[in-house]
Scaffold this motif. Structure first.
Motif, mmCIF file in Angstrom:
data_model
loop_
_atom_site.group_PDB
_atom_site.id
_atom_site.type_symbol
_atom_site.label_atom_id
_atom_site.label_comp_id
_atom_site.label_asym_id
_atom_site.label_seq_id
_atom_site.Cartn_x
_atom_site.Cartn_y
_atom_site.Cartn_z
ATOM 1 N N SER A 20 -1.855 -15.212 -6.531
ATOM 2 C CA SER A 20 -2.247 -13.987 -5.823
ATOM 3 C C SER A 20 -2.492 -12.839 -6.793
ATOM 4 O O SER A 20 -3.401 -12.020 -6.574
ATOM 5 N N ASP A 21 -1.748 -12.764 -7.899
ATOM 6 C CA ASP A 21 -2.019 -11.739 -8.922
ATOM 7 C C ASP A 21 -3.478 -11.806 -9.371
ATOM 8 O O ASP A 21 -4.180 -10.784 -9.456
ATOM 9 N N ILE A 24 -6.029 -10.952 -6.518
ATOM 10 C CA ILE A 24 -6.044 -9.504 -6.272
ATOM 11 C C ILE A 24 -6.814 -8.796 -7.378
ATOM 12 O O ILE A 24 -7.614 -7.890 -7.121
ATOM 13 N N ALA A 29 -7.972 -9.145 -2.447
ATOM 14 C CA ALA A 29 -6.724 -8.935 -1.710
ATOM 15 C C ALA A 29 -6.915 -9.068 -0.201
ATOM 16 O O ALA A 29 -6.097 -9.677 0.496
ATOM 17 N N GLU A 44 5.063 -5.450 -1.532
ATOM 18 C CA GLU A 44 4.073 -4.847 -2.430
ATOM 19 C C GLU A 44 2.702 -5.481 -2.253
ATOM 20 O O GLU A 44 1.672 -4.842 -2.456
ATOM 21 N N ARG A 45 2.692 -6.762 -1.839
ATOM 22 C CA ARG A 45 1.406 -7.426 -1.588
ATOM 23 C C ARG A 45 0.730 -6.827 -0.349
ATOM 24 O O ARG A 45 -0.487 -6.633 -0.333
ATOM 25 N N ALA A 47 1.056 -3.828 0.618
ATOM 26 C CA ALA A 47 0.561 -2.521 0.185
ATOM 27 C C ALA A 47 -0.725 -2.646 -0.629
ATOM 28 O O ALA A 47 -1.541 -1.712 -0.668
ATOM 29 N N GLN A 48 -0.916 -3.808 -1.253
ATOM 30 C CA GLN A 48 -2.135 -4.034 -2.036
ATOM 31 C C GLN A 48 -3.305 -4.513 -1.172
ATOM 32 O O GLN A 48 -4.409 -4.692 -1.675
ATOM 33 N N GLY A 49 -3.045 -4.723 0.117
ATOM 34 C CA GLY A 49 -4.116 -5.095 1.016
ATOM 35 C C GLY A 49 -4.108 -6.532 1.492
ATOM 36 O O GLY A 49 -5.001 -6.948 2.240
ATOM 37 N N CYS A 50 -3.104 -7.305 1.083
ATOM 38 C CA CYS A 50 -2.992 -8.690 1.539
ATOM 39 C C CYS A 50 -2.352 -8.732 2.928
ATOM 40 O O CYS A 50 -1.630 -7.813 3.323
#
Length: 307
Positions: A20-21, A24, A29, A44-45, A47-50
């Motif tokens: 996923s890193d 993204i 994401a 946090e994922r 929050a990153q749009g996932c």
């Protein structure tokens, strides 16, 4: 269904996070559906749009909703050796029922030969059979033994005792960097033409543990000895360390989720030549050559030497 969405099982583990890193970082994401038993660990994922969803291999009813909307699924093998077939079956059935068209699975090398004694063989070969019978397209990423597991997890114990004990004898394998496995998976998830194909994801050369021990000694300046054991002696050593013979959830010894049935049969498989496979599949998938055990040791020389 949103075309192109990717669902990743076990998304809070090391492999899932690595995949996923990278996705993204590629700007994907919004395409990711991340399944975990602990959604809080992936806040946090989100929050990153996932999209983060609860799902548990051991509760099949949770998977149906978790996989909705995905076109591809990265099925990351569970950690409970000997009990994974039912878990994987639940994920495969949920995926195909939801219309997932392509399942990519993190399998293991050398499993075609029924004489292979590695305990992990059963879980992987049965999972592959379920995938092939599912009606979805499939890709098998048969990963070799992680170099990280031996050099970074077992290495400090070797440095402390000055000895590498193993029942692998003089058997050879091509250990692979976990990052190379992850990058290979990303290439399959984002590329074309990988349907119904099997890749053997290995390091660049076959080596014995004796040779790896010698490399560690050379690069750290420490005297190290390779000590071959038979299977009974290997079991006895693990028993003395408090390592259970069967896998246990959330159980670690020295920070490592060991179980000796897995490790001893793995050593035997190496000794008997079942894992002596070496390919260029990493380079074919990622565009760069597979990184070596020597590079892993060099990169972590200070850590291994204790400084």
């Amino acid at each position: 269904m949103t075309v192109g969405r990717i669902v990743i099982t076990g998304a809070s583990g090391n492999y899932g996070r690595g995949v996923s890193d990278r996705l993204i970082a590629m700007g994907r994401a919004a395409e990711l559906i991340l399944i975990t038993r602990r959604p809080d660990r992936l806040a946090e994922r989100a929050a990153q749009g996932c999209t983060v969803r609860y799902g548990d291999f051991d509760q099949p009813e949770t998977l149906a909703a978790a996989v909705q909307g995905a076109r591809k699924m990265l099925l990351i093998s569970g950690t409970r050796v000997g009990a994974r077939v039912e878990q994987h079956k639940a994920a495969i059935y949920a995926a195909t029922a939801a219309g997932v068209a392509h399942i990519i699975y993190t399998s293991f090398i050398g499993i075609d030969d029924p004489a292979n004694p590695a305990e992990v063989r059963h879980d992987h070969i049965e999972t592959e059979a379920l995938m092939k019978a599912s009606g979805a397209a499939w890709t098998m990423l048969r990963d070799a033994h992680y170099a990280d597991a031996m050099i970074l997890m077992a290495g400090p114990g070797v440095m402390q005792t000055g000895k590498w004990f193993s029942n692998a004898g003089e058997g050879r394998e091509a250990m692979v960097w976990r990052d190379d496995c992850i990058e290979s998976a990303v290439a399959v998830l984002t590329g074309e033409g990988h349907e119904n194909r099997t890749y053997n994801i290995t390091g660049p050369e076959l080596q014995t543990f004796r040779e790896v021990t010698a490399m560690m000694a050379e690069m750290t300046g420490r005297p190290l000895e390779y000590v071959p054991l038979d299977d009974d002696a290997q079991y006895a050593m693990f028993d003395a360390m408090g390592i259970p013979r069967r896998p246990r959830d959330n159980h670690e010894v020295g920070g490592i989720p060991w179980n000796s049935d897995d490790m001893v049969t793995f050593g035997r498989a190496i000794r008997e030549g079942f894992l002596a496979l070496c390919t260029d599949d990493v380079e074919r998938l990622t565009g760069h050559r597979a990184r070596s055990v020597r590079e892993m040791i060099e990169q972590n020389r200070a850590f291994l030497a204790g400084g």
